[in-house]
Motif scaffolding. Structure first.
Motif, PDB file in Angstrom:
ATOM      1  N   GLY A  40       0.986   4.578  31.175  1.00 40.01           N
ATOM      2  CA  GLY A  40       2.053   3.906  31.894  1.00 40.01           C
ATOM      3  C   GLY A  40       2.665   4.869  32.900  1.00 40.01           C
ATOM      4  N   LYS A  41       3.518   4.353  33.765  1.00 39.54           N
ATOM      5  CA  LYS A  41       4.111   5.183  34.813  1.00 39.54           C
ATOM      6  C   LYS A  41       4.934   6.329  34.233  1.00 39.54           C
ATOM      7  CE  LYS A  41       4.325   1.548  38.326  1.00 39.54           C
ATOM      8  NZ  LYS A  41       5.220   0.737  39.210  1.00 39.54           N
ATOM      9  N   ILE A  42       5.639   6.059  33.152  1.00 35.93           N
ATOM     10  CA  ILE A  42       6.496   7.086  32.573  1.00 35.93           C
ATOM     11  C   ILE A  42       5.674   8.220  31.968  1.00 35.93           C
ATOM     12  CG2 ILE A  42       6.705   5.945  30.315  1.00 35.93           C
ATOM     13  CD1 ILE A  42       9.589   6.961  30.239  1.00 35.93           C
ATOM     14  N   HIS A  43       4.538   7.876  31.358  1.00 38.66           N
ATOM     15  CA  HIS A  43       3.675   8.908  30.770  1.00 38.66           C
ATOM     16  C   HIS A  43       3.017   9.747  31.859  1.00 38.66           C
ATOM     17  CE1 HIS A  43       3.588   5.510  27.761  1.00 38.66           C
ATOM     18  NE2 HIS A  43       4.163   6.485  27.087  1.00 38.66           N
ATOM     19  N   LYS A  44       2.594   9.085  32.899  1.00 37.07           N
ATOM     20  CA  LYS A  44       1.940   9.790  34.009  1.00 37.07           C
ATOM     21  C   LYS A  44       2.916  10.760  34.668  1.00 37.07           C
ATOM     22  CE  LYS A  44      -0.683   7.285  36.600  1.00 37.07           C
ATOM     23  NZ  LYS A  44      -1.157   6.342  37.662  1.00 37.07           N
ATOM     24  N   ALA A  45       4.137  10.296  34.921  1.00 39.32           N
ATOM     25  CA  ALA A  45       5.136  11.151  35.557  1.00 39.32           C
ATOM     26  C   ALA A  45       5.463  12.358  34.681  1.00 39.32           C
ATOM     27  CB  ALA A  45       6.404  10.348  35.850  1.00 39.32           C
ATOM     28  N   ALA A  46       5.572  12.123  33.382  1.00 36.26           N
ATOM     29  CA  ALA A  46       5.886  13.219  32.462  1.00 36.26           C
ATOM     30  C   ALA A  46       4.751  14.234  32.402  1.00 36.26           C
ATOM     31  CB  ALA A  46       6.169  12.669  31.065  1.00 36.26           C
ATOM     32  N   SER A  47       3.528  13.752  32.394  1.00 36.26           N
ATOM     33  CA  SER A  47       2.370  14.646  32.313  1.00 36.26           C
ATOM     34  C   SER A  47       2.221  15.505  33.557  1.00 36.26           C
ATOM     35  CB  SER A  47       1.089  13.842  32.079  1.00 36.26           C
ATOM     36  OG  SER A  47       0.739  13.083  33.222  1.00 36.26           O
ATOM     37  N   LEU A  48       2.730  14.995  34.691  1.00 38.21           N
ATOM     38  CA  LEU A  48       2.638  15.728  35.957  1.00 38.21           C
ATOM     39  C   LEU A  48       3.900  16.521  36.280  1.00 38.21           C
ATOM     40  CD1 LEU A  48       0.904  12.973  38.127  1.00 38.21           C
ATOM     41  CD2 LEU A  48      -0.147  15.038  37.176  1.00 38.21           C
ATOM     42  N   GLY A  49       4.897  16.431  35.408  1.00 37.67           N
ATOM     43  CA  GLY A  49       6.124  17.183  35.632  1.00 37.67           C
ATOM     44  C   GLY A  49       6.998  16.617  36.729  1.00 37.67           C
ATOM     45  N   GLN A  50       6.923  15.329  36.954  1.00 37.41           N
ATOM     46  CA  GLN A  50       7.651  14.706  38.064  1.00 37.41           C
ATOM     47  C   GLN A  50       9.041  14.235  37.622  1.00 37.41           C
ATOM     48  OE1 GLN A  50       4.706  11.710  39.031  1.00 37.41           O
ATOM     49  NE2 GLN A  50       3.708  13.046  40.544  1.00 37.41           N
ATOM     50  N   VAL A  51       9.971  15.184  37.558  1.00 41.27           N
ATOM     51  CA  VAL A  51      11.322  14.881  37.094  1.00 41.27           C
ATOM     52  C   VAL A  51      12.021  13.892  38.018  1.00 41.27           C
ATOM     53  CG1 VAL A  51      13.587  15.850  36.586  1.00 41.27           C
ATOM     54  CG2 VAL A  51      11.539  17.118  35.962  1.00 41.27           C
ATOM     55  N   GLN A  52      11.904  14.117  39.305  1.00 44.27           N
ATOM     56  CA  GLN A  52      12.590  13.228  40.254  1.00 44.27           C
ATOM     57  C   GLN A  52      12.086  11.796  40.133  1.00 44.27           C
ATOM     58  OE1 GLN A  52      12.163  14.992  44.142  1.00 44.27           O
ATOM     59  NE2 GLN A  52      13.902  16.371  43.841  1.00 44.27           N
ATOM     60  N   LYS A  53      10.805  11.655  39.904  1.00 42.24           N
ATOM     61  CA  LYS A  53      10.251  10.311  39.744  1.00 42.24           C
ATOM     62  C   LYS A  53      10.799   9.658  38.480  1.00 42.24           C
ATOM     63  CE  LYS A  53       5.927   7.768  40.170  1.00 42.24           C
ATOM     64  NZ  LYS A  53       4.472   7.875  40.492  1.00 42.24           N
ATOM     65  N   LEU A  54      10.931  10.445  37.422  1.00 42.58           N
ATOM     66  CA  LEU A  54      11.492   9.916  36.185  1.00 42.58           C
ATOM     67  C   LEU A  54      12.952   9.513  36.394  1.00 42.58           C
ATOM     68  CD1 LEU A  54       9.979  12.442  33.611  1.00 42.58           C
ATOM     69  CD2 LEU A  54       9.509   9.989  33.708  1.00 42.58           C
ATOM     70  N   GLU A  55      13.682  10.338  37.125  1.00 42.17           N
ATOM     71  CA  GLU A  55      15.076  10.002  37.415  1.00 42.17           C
ATOM     72  C   GLU A  55      15.171   8.703  38.202  1.00 42.17           C
ATOM     73  OE1 GLU A  55      16.462  13.450  39.450  1.00 42.17           O
ATOM     74  OE2 GLU A  55      17.140  14.440  37.616  1.00 42.17           O
ATOM     75  N   SER A  56      14.301   8.563  39.178  1.00 44.86           N
ATOM     76  CA  SER A  56      14.284   7.341  39.992  1.00 44.86           C
ATOM     77  C   SER A  56      13.964   6.127  39.139  1.00 44.86           C
ATOM     78  CB  SER A  56      13.249   7.492  41.111  1.00 44.86           C
ATOM     79  OG  SER A  56      13.128   6.303  41.855  1.00 44.86           O
ATOM     80  N   MET A  57      13.037   6.287  38.214  1.00 40.71           N
ATOM     81  CA  MET A  57      12.653   5.178  37.348  1.00 40.71           C
ATOM     82  C   MET A  57      13.809   4.749  36.455  1.00 40.71           C
ATOM     83  SD  MET A  57       8.831   6.545  36.306  1.00 40.71           S
ATOM     84  CE  MET A  57       8.608   5.320  35.016  1.00 40.71           C
ATOM     85  N   THR A  58      14.554   5.719  35.946  1.00 39.87           N
ATOM     86  CA  THR A  58      15.672   5.376  35.055  1.00 39.87           C
ATOM     87  C   THR A  58      16.837   4.753  35.835  1.00 39.87           C
ATOM     88  OG1 THR A  58      16.507   7.651  35.244  1.00 39.87           O
ATOM     89  CG2 THR A  58      15.103   7.140  33.358  1.00 39.87           C
ATOM     90  N   VAL A  59      16.990   5.123  37.112  1.00 40.34           N
ATOM     91  CA  VAL A  59      18.046   4.527  37.945  1.00 40.34           C
ATOM     92  C   VAL A  59      17.701   3.084  38.291  1.00 40.34           C
ATOM     93  CG1 VAL A  59      19.148   4.585  40.210  1.00 40.34           C
ATOM     94  CG2 VAL A  59      18.852   6.711  38.915  1.00 40.34           C
ATOM     95  N   LYS A  60      16.448   2.859  38.669  1.00 43.08           N
ATOM     96  CA  LYS A  60      16.028   1.513  39.062  1.00 43.08           C
ATOM     97  C   LYS A  60      15.973   0.563  37.878  1.00 43.08           C
ATOM     98  CE  LYS A  60      13.274   2.980  43.062  1.00 43.08           C
ATOM     99  NZ  LYS A  60      11.896   3.051  43.636  1.00 43.08           N
ATOM    100  N   LYS A  61      15.545   1.116  36.717  1.00 49.09           N
ATOM    101  CA  LYS A  61      15.430   0.288  35.522  1.00 49.09           C
ATOM    102  C   LYS A  61      16.241   0.938  34.411  1.00 49.09           C
ATOM    103  CE  LYS A  61      10.783  -1.399  36.629  1.00 49.09           C
ATOM    104  NZ  LYS A  61       9.381  -1.544  36.133  1.00 49.09           N
TER     105      LYS A  61
END
Length: 252
Positions: A40-61
């Motif tokens: 899933g998107k959250i697992h992919k972002a975490a595996s790649l170290g994409q903190v900003q993407k995770l932050e964006s995901m939590t803001v949008k959803k």
């Protein structure tokens, strides 16, 4: 790993702590194999170290599930730990994700961090209250993995947070017996100062002293003898530490 009784002519193997290719403790993929199409998107972002993407995901959803599992029961926290992304671990922990979710091999994120030698991630999890006594499908605790990785600082950290020192895994090894097989004098010495049982035995009733003799570590043998270990204890085959010493050419 040497064969304990080979020198005595019996050819009975000493059970080794299974490594990357062995049957009881580690699987062939200590690090998760990434198939992004399965994540899933959250697992992919975490595996790649994409903190900003995770932050964006939590803001949008705002209702996004940080503990969502992939097909093999791994969470974003598992993926961050395996790949050493401490900043992602901090992000997830700060947002109150579950710390002790089990993956398909009953491994928590802390276990994966230690297995993959991600010390920064492990420190964050321990300080955040992760279970230091979790047991995986092979009977290993975080302490077993810290010993196997020969990481004295993590061994000390786990014990300072009440890790149980005498747990045996499915290969019948306590952390002390594992350290002896690893011939890691520093960790053996440290565990003994923490009152590890110097008379612990494995599934063949081989004592810590027998293992040290057969591993050829005179320093560890000396440490154990200072603990007043039972040199007359017998293993499953009626062998004592003195028998092993004679067979291996070691003086006790």
């Amino acid at each position: 790993m040497k064969r304990l009784l080979a020198a005595a002519g019996k050819g009975v193997p000493c059970p080794k702590f299974p490594g990357a290719s062995s049957e009881l403790v580690y699987t062939n993929n200590d690090w998760y194999i990434i198939h992004f199409g399965d994540l899933g998107k959250i697992h992919k972002a975490a595996s790649l170290g994409q903190v900003q993407k995770l932050e964006s995901m939590t803001v949008k959803k705002k209702s996004i599930d940080l503990n969502k599992r992939d097909a093999k029961k791994r969470t974003a926290l598992h993926w961050a730990c395996v790949n050493g992304h401490a900043e992602v671990v901090t992000f997830l922990v700060d947002r109150k994700c579950q710390l002790d979710v089990l993956d398909g091999e009953s491994r928590t994120p802390l276990i994966k961090a230690l297995q993959c030698q991600r010390e920064a991630c492990a420190n964050i999890l321990i300080d955040s209250g992760a279970d230091v006594n979790a047991v995986d499908v092979y009977g290993n605790t975080p302490l077993h993995y810290a010993v196997y990785s020969e990481n004295l600082s993590m061994v000390a950290k786990l014990l300072s947070h009440d890790a149980v020192i005498e747990v045996q895994n499915k290969a019948s090894l306590t952390p002390l017996l594992l350290a002896i097989i690893q011939r890691n004098e520093r960790i053996v010495e440290f565990l003994l100062t923490k009152n590890a049982n110097a008379n612990a035995v494995n599934e063949f009733k081989c004592t810590a002293l027998m293992l040290a003799v057969c591993e050829g570590s005179s320093e560890i043998v000396g440490m154990l003898l200072q603990q007043n270990v039972d040199i007359f204890a017998e293993d499953t085959y009626g062998m004592t530490a003195e028998h092993y010493a004679a067979a291996c050419g070691v003086n006790l």
